[in-house]
Motif scaffolding. Sequence first.
Motif, short mmCIF file in Angstrom:
data_model
loop_
_atom_site.label_atom_id
_atom_site.label_comp_id
_atom_site.label_asym_id
_atom_site.label_seq_id
_atom_site.Cartn_x
_atom_site.Cartn_y
_atom_site.Cartn_z
N LEU A 166 0.84 -1.19 0.00
CA LEU A 166 0.00 0.00 0.00
C LEU A 166 0.88 1.25 0.00
CD1 LEU A 166 -2.85 -0.91 2.52
CD2 LEU A 166 -2.60 -1.50 0.11
N PRO A 167 0.49 2.24 -0.80
CA PRO A 167 1.24 3.50 -0.79
C PRO A 167 0.93 4.26 0.49
CG PRO A 167 -0.74 3.76 -2.09
CD PRO A 167 -0.68 2.30 -1.68
N PRO A 168 1.66 5.33 0.78
CA PRO A 168 1.25 6.19 1.89
C PRO A 168 -0.15 6.73 1.57
CG PRO A 168 3.42 6.81 1.06
CD PRO A 168 2.87 5.81 0.11
N ALA A 169 -0.98 6.88 2.60
CA ALA A 169 -2.32 7.42 2.37
C ALA A 169 -2.21 8.80 1.73
CB ALA A 169 -3.09 7.50 3.68
N PRO A 170 -2.93 9.01 0.63
CA PRO A 170 -2.83 10.31 -0.06
C PRO A 170 -3.36 11.46 0.78
CG PRO A 170 -4.49 8.90 -1.09
CD PRO A 170 -3.85 8.10 -0.02
N GLN A 171 -2.78 12.61 0.56
CA GLN A 171 -3.20 13.83 1.26
C GLN A 171 -4.19 14.59 0.37
OE1 GLN A 171 -2.17 14.41 4.49
NE2 GLN A 171 -1.43 12.34 4.12
N PRO A 172 -5.10 15.35 0.97
CA PRO A 172 -6.08 16.11 0.16
C PRO A 172 -5.39 17.10 -0.77
CG PRO A 172 -6.63 16.21 2.51
CD PRO A 172 -5.29 15.55 2.39
N MET A 173 -5.97 17.26 -1.96
CA MET A 173 -5.47 18.23 -2.93
C MET A 173 -6.42 19.42 -3.03
SD MET A 173 -3.93 15.52 -5.80
CE MET A 173 -5.07 16.05 -7.00
N LYS A 198 1.18 6.48 -7.63
CA LYS A 198 2.34 5.60 -7.74
C LYS A 198 3.19 5.71 -6.47
CE LYS A 198 3.69 7.28 -11.77
NZ LYS A 198 4.37 7.46 -13.06
N SER A 199 4.11 4.77 -6.29
CA SER A 199 4.94 4.75 -5.08
C SER A 199 5.80 6.00 -4.94
CB SER A 199 5.81 3.50 -5.04
OG SER A 199 6.62 3.44 -6.18
N ASP A 200 6.12 6.67 -6.06
CA ASP A 200 6.91 7.90 -5.98
C ASP A 200 6.03 9.13 -5.75
OD1 ASP A 200 5.71 8.35 -8.43
OD2 ASP A 200 7.57 8.40 -9.59
N LYS A 201 4.76 8.90 -5.42
CA LYS A 201 3.77 9.93 -5.10
C LYS A 201 3.32 10.75 -6.31
CE LYS A 201 5.02 10.28 -0.26
NZ LYS A 201 5.36 11.12 0.85
N THR A 202 3.63 10.28 -7.52
CA THR A 202 3.09 10.91 -8.71
C THR A 202 1.81 10.17 -9.11
OG1 THR A 202 4.41 9.54 -10.22
CG2 THR A 202 5.36 11.67 -9.52
N ILE A 203 1.02 10.80 -9.94
CA ILE A 203 -0.27 10.26 -10.35
C ILE A 203 -0.21 9.83 -11.81
CG2 ILE A 203 -2.69 10.91 -10.78
CD1 ILE A 203 -2.48 12.73 -8.33
N ALA A 230 -6.61 1.92 -12.26
CA ALA A 230 -7.73 1.70 -11.33
C ALA A 230 -7.29 0.81 -10.17
CB ALA A 230 -8.93 1.09 -12.06
N ARG A 231 -6.46 -0.18 -10.45
CA ARG A 231 -5.94 -1.04 -9.37
C ARG A 231 -5.09 -0.22 -8.40
NH1 ARG A 231 -5.10 -6.40 -8.12
NH2 ARG A 231 -3.10 -6.91 -7.17
N LEU A 232 -4.21 0.64 -8.93
CA LEU A 232 -3.41 1.51 -8.07
C LEU A 232 -4.30 2.42 -7.22
CD1 LEU A 232 -0.32 2.79 -10.11
CD2 LEU A 232 -0.33 1.49 -7.99
N THR A 233 -5.39 2.88 -7.82
CA THR A 233 -6.33 3.73 -7.09
C THR A 233 -6.94 2.94 -5.93
OG1 THR A 233 -6.77 4.93 -9.13
CG2 THR A 233 -8.34 5.23 -7.32
N GLY A 234 -7.26 1.68 -6.18
CA GLY A 234 -7.77 0.82 -5.10
C GLY A 234 -6.78 0.67 -3.97
N LEU A 235 -5.50 0.56 -4.29
CA LEU A 235 -4.48 0.47 -3.24
C LEU A 235 -4.43 1.75 -2.42
CD1 LEU A 235 -1.61 -1.31 -5.23
CD2 LEU A 235 -3.09 -2.33 -3.47
N THR A 240 -5.89 4.69 2.70
CA THR A 240 -6.69 5.66 3.46
C THR A 240 -7.54 4.95 4.51
OG1 THR A 240 -6.74 7.24 1.62
CG2 THR A 240 -8.49 7.44 3.26
N LEU A 241 -8.13 3.83 4.14
CA LEU A 241 -8.91 3.04 5.11
C LEU A 241 -8.03 2.62 6.29
CD1 LEU A 241 -11.00 0.65 2.83
CD2 LEU A 241 -11.94 2.25 4.51
N ARG A 242 -6.84 2.10 5.98
CA ARG A 242 -5.95 1.64 7.05
C ARG A 242 -5.55 2.79 7.97
NH1 ARG A 242 -0.64 -1.26 5.20
NH2 ARG A 242 -1.84 -3.18 5.29
N GLN A 243 -5.23 3.93 7.38
CA GLN A 243 -4.83 5.08 8.19
C GLN A 243 -5.97 5.53 9.11
OE1 GLN A 243 -4.29 9.06 6.37
NE2 GLN A 243 -2.25 9.00 7.29
N HIS A 244 -7.18 5.57 8.59
CA HIS A 244 -8.33 6.04 9.37
C HIS A 244 -8.77 5.02 10.42
CE1 HIS A 244 -12.06 8.19 10.24
NE2 HIS A 244 -12.68 7.03 10.15
N LEU A 245 -8.84 3.75 10.03
CA LEU A 245 -9.38 2.72 10.91
C LEU A 245 -8.33 2.04 11.77
CD1 LEU A 245 -11.70 0.99 8.26
CD2 LEU A 245 -12.43 2.57 10.09
#
Length: 153
Positions: free
Chosen positions: A13-20, A42-47, A65-70, A75-80
């Motif tokens: 899982l990538p780091p949970a994305p921050q709001p834009m 992506k893992s380098d924090k680019t989209i 779409a798969r990357l988006t799911g990750l 985000t779920l893991r960070q919140h929950l």
Amino acid sequence: MFEAKIKELGLELPPAPQPMGVYKPIVQVGNLVYLSGHAPLKSDKTIITGRIGDDMDVEAGYAAARLTGLAILATLRQHLGSVDQVVRLVKLFGLVRCTEAFDAQPSVINGCSELFRDVFGEDAGIAARSAVGANSLPGGMAVEIEAIFEVQA
């Protein structure tokens, strides 16, 4: 059990994305969590950017779409604290940046849907879903996906 499945599948899982912008990535109301639109991070924090049917094909859109799911799982893991708190996926809404003639949006969003099925199982991981084409998305991202999950209260 779902955390173990993520490990078993070898998913990173990538780091949970921050709001834009001015929004929260996730909001919990009772036992439902609403996830704002997530991007293919992506893992380098680019989209991943592009237009399906133009400079990207269905397979590249599926991977986005798969990357988006990750990113959603992150985000779920960070919140929950753990995705083991998930009871089930309730609704998935996917936007696909594509040409006017492109009509295989469901095949693209399957990248996320199949990931969630693999992590959460046939019952808890398959939900109501929409897959819609879009002329443009923020930053030129290829897909944007939002979700609603039921979680343990």
